[in-house]
Design a protein around this motif. Structure first.
Motif, PDB file in Angstrom:
ATOM      1  N   ALA A  11       5.360 -25.248 -10.966  1.00  0.00           N
ATOM      2  CA  ALA A  11       4.362 -25.236 -12.052  1.00  0.00           C
ATOM      3  C   ALA A  11       2.964 -25.434 -11.462  1.00  0.00           C
ATOM      4  O   ALA A  11       2.017 -24.732 -11.838  1.00  0.00           O
ATOM      5  N   GLN A  12       2.842 -26.352 -10.520  1.00  0.00           N
ATOM      6  CA  GLN A  12       1.531 -26.616  -9.929  1.00  0.00           C
ATOM      7  C   GLN A  12       1.011 -25.401  -9.172  1.00  0.00           C
ATOM      8  O   GLN A  12      -0.176 -25.073  -9.211  1.00  0.00           O
ATOM      9  N   LYS A  13       1.949 -24.689  -8.507  1.00  0.00           N
ATOM     10  CA  LYS A  13       1.587 -23.466  -7.788  1.00  0.00           C
ATOM     11  C   LYS A  13       0.984 -22.437  -8.766  1.00  0.00           C
ATOM     12  O   LYS A  13       0.010 -21.757  -8.454  1.00  0.00           O
ATOM     13  N   ILE A  14       1.577 -22.350  -9.950  1.00  0.00           N
ATOM     14  CA  ILE A  14       1.076 -21.407 -10.962  1.00  0.00           C
ATOM     15  C   ILE A  14      -0.278 -21.882 -11.486  1.00  0.00           C
ATOM     16  O   ILE A  14      -1.243 -21.115 -11.557  1.00  0.00           O
ATOM     17  N   LEU A 176      11.681 -15.702 -13.131  1.00  0.00           N
ATOM     18  CA  LEU A 176      10.938 -16.335 -12.031  1.00  0.00           C
ATOM     19  C   LEU A 176       9.979 -15.335 -11.395  1.00  0.00           C
ATOM     20  O   LEU A 176       8.870 -15.680 -10.979  1.00  0.00           O
ATOM     21  N   GLU A 177      10.400 -14.079 -11.357  1.00  0.00           N
ATOM     22  CA  GLU A 177       9.524 -13.026 -10.829  1.00  0.00           C
ATOM     23  C   GLU A 177       8.299 -12.883 -11.736  1.00  0.00           C
ATOM     24  O   GLU A 177       7.168 -12.792 -11.266  1.00  0.00           O
ATOM     25  N   LEU A 178       8.524 -12.875 -13.055  1.00  0.00           N
ATOM     26  CA  LEU A 178       7.401 -12.770 -13.988  1.00  0.00           C
ATOM     27  C   LEU A 178       6.473 -13.979 -13.887  1.00  0.00           C
ATOM     28  O   LEU A 178       5.271 -13.869 -14.098  1.00  0.00           O
ATOM     29  N   ALA A 179       7.050 -15.124 -13.552  1.00  0.00           N
ATOM     30  CA  ALA A 179       6.228 -16.330 -13.380  1.00  0.00           C
ATOM     31  C   ALA A 179       5.480 -16.299 -12.055  1.00  0.00           C
ATOM     32  O   ALA A 179       4.563 -17.089 -11.835  1.00  0.00           O
ATOM     33  N   GLY A 180       5.887 -15.394 -11.149  1.00  0.00           N
ATOM     34  CA  GLY A 180       5.221 -15.285  -9.850  1.00  0.00           C
ATOM     35  C   GLY A 180       5.740 -16.270  -8.822  1.00  0.00           C
ATOM     36  O   GLY A 180       5.066 -16.523  -7.820  1.00  0.00           O
ATOM     37  N   VAL A 181       6.945 -16.816  -9.052  1.00  0.00           N
ATOM     38  CA  VAL A 181       7.452 -17.829  -8.118  1.00  0.00           C
ATOM     39  C   VAL A 181       8.849 -17.497  -7.586  1.00  0.00           C
ATOM     40  O   VAL A 181       9.548 -18.384  -7.091  1.00  0.00           O
ATOM     41  N   GLU A 185      12.349 -14.008  -0.194  1.00  0.00           N
ATOM     42  CA  GLU A 185      13.370 -13.058   0.276  1.00  0.00           C
ATOM     43  C   GLU A 185      13.814 -12.126  -0.843  1.00  0.00           C
ATOM     44  O   GLU A 185      14.032 -10.928  -0.630  1.00  0.00           O
ATOM     45  N   LEU A 186      13.957 -12.686  -2.054  1.00  0.00           N
ATOM     46  CA  LEU A 186      14.361 -11.846  -3.187  1.00  0.00           C
ATOM     47  C   LEU A 186      13.261 -10.855  -3.542  1.00  0.00           C
ATOM     48  O   LEU A 186      13.529  -9.708  -3.898  1.00  0.00           O
ATOM     49  N   VAL A 187      12.005 -11.302  -3.455  1.00  0.00           N
ATOM     50  CA  VAL A 187      10.888 -10.388  -3.733  1.00  0.00           C
ATOM     51  C   VAL A 187      10.914  -9.241  -2.719  1.00  0.00           C
ATOM     52  O   VAL A 187      10.803  -8.068  -3.096  1.00  0.00           O
TER      53      VAL A 187
END
Ligand code: FES
Length: 230
Positions: A11-14, A176-181, A185-187
Motif C-alpha cells: 500500500a505504501q509503495k502505491i 495485483l497487476e492493476l494495482a501495480g504491485v 517475475e509474473l509481470v
C-alpha cells in the motif's frame, strides 16, 4: 487472506506514487481485491486507515465501480459483454447459456470456486463482438460453443490462450497487476506472452506515420485557472 504487514508495505509503495495519498484509492482497492479476492469490510477500513479518509468515502467508491466486487470472487472472473452490439450478435445468448451451465447468475460464483460470472457493459472491443473476457483478457468473436469450451477449460485448471494480449493469470493476480504491485517475475512472464496485438496498436502506428502527438501535459496550472483561460 489477512491484510497484513506485507499488504501495508505494498500500500505504501502505491501511495508514494501520488502527491496526495487519497488519490491512491483506486489502485488500493485493486490491492485489497488482489489479497482477499473482493473488497471486504475489513478492506474498506484498511484503505480508509492508510489513506486518511473515511470508510464512507471508500465505500462510496467501492460500490460505484463494477470492477470492485463486494462478494468473494472465484479463481477466474468471466465477463460476458451484453451491451448493445455484443448482445445482438450473441452475447445475450452466451451469457444465458453460461449462466444455465454454471448454475450461477450475475456476480455469483460456482460451487467449486473456479468461476465468477458477470454480464458486462461494453468492453471496448465492439469490432470483435461478441466478446468475453477472463480476468480482463480478451476472447474475441465468441459463440455459445466456444464460450462453453472456454469455461470448461478454466474449470479443468487449464489456462486458455486469449485471442490477443497477454496470457491469463488468476483474478487475484490480475488485481495485483492493476494495482501495480504484481511480482516482477509474473509481470515479465506476462509481457513475454503478449501476442497478436497488431490491431490494438494500429491507432498508435497511424499517429506515428502522421506525426501526431498528444498535447504536452501542464501539471503546474491549477484546473480552475485553465478553465478561466479557455
Ligand atoms: S458492445 Fe461489446 S465490446 Fe462493445
Amino acid at each position: 487472506m489477512a491484510l497484513d504487514e506485507n499488504t501495508r508495505a505494498l500500500a505504501q509503495k502505491i501511495i508514494d506514487l501520488y502527491p496526495q495519498s487519497r488519490s491512491a484509492l483506486l489502485p488500493m482497492l485493486h490491492l485489497v481485491q488482489g489479497e482477499e479476492g473482493y473488497v471486504s469490510q475489513a478492506g474498506i477500513e484498511f484503505c480508509a486507515e492508510v489513506l486518511g479518509i473515511s470508510a464512507a468515502e471508500v465505500g462510496g467508491v467501492a460500490t460505484f465501480y463494477t470492477m470492485y466486487k463486494r462478494r468473494p470472487t472465484g479463481e477466474h472472473l468471466v465477463s460476458v459483454c451484453t451491451n448493445t452490439l455484443c448482445g445482438m450478435l450473441g452475447g445475450d445468448k452466451i451469457y444465458a447459456e453460461l449462466s444455465d451451465e454454471l448454475g450461477v447468475g450475475h456476480n455469483e460464483t460456482t460451487d467449486d470456486g473456479t468461476i465468477t460470472l458477470e454480464h458486462a457493459e461494453c468492453l471496448a472491443a465492439c469490432d470483435y463482438a461478441p466478446v468475453v473476457t477472463v480476468n480482463y483478457e480478451f476472447f474475441d468473436k465468441q459463440s455459445v460453443q466456444s464460450a462453453k469450451e472456454l469455461v470448461a477449460s478454466l474449470r479443468a485448471g487449464q489456462k486458455p490462450k486469449p485471442t490477443r494480449g497477454a496470457q491469463i493469470t488468476s483474478f487475484r493476480e490480475a488485481e495485483l497487476e492493476l494495482a501495480g504491485v504484481l511480482d516482477d517475475e509474473l509481470v515479465a512472464a506476462k509481457v513475454a506472452s503478449v501476442d497478436n496485438i497488431e490491431s490494438s496498436l494500429r491507432g498508435l502506428k497511424l499517429a506515428r506515420e502522421r506525426g501526431e502527438t498528444a498535447p504536452a501535459a501542464d501539471y503546474n496550472t491549477p484546473i480552475a485557472a485553465k478553465e478561466e483561460n479557455k
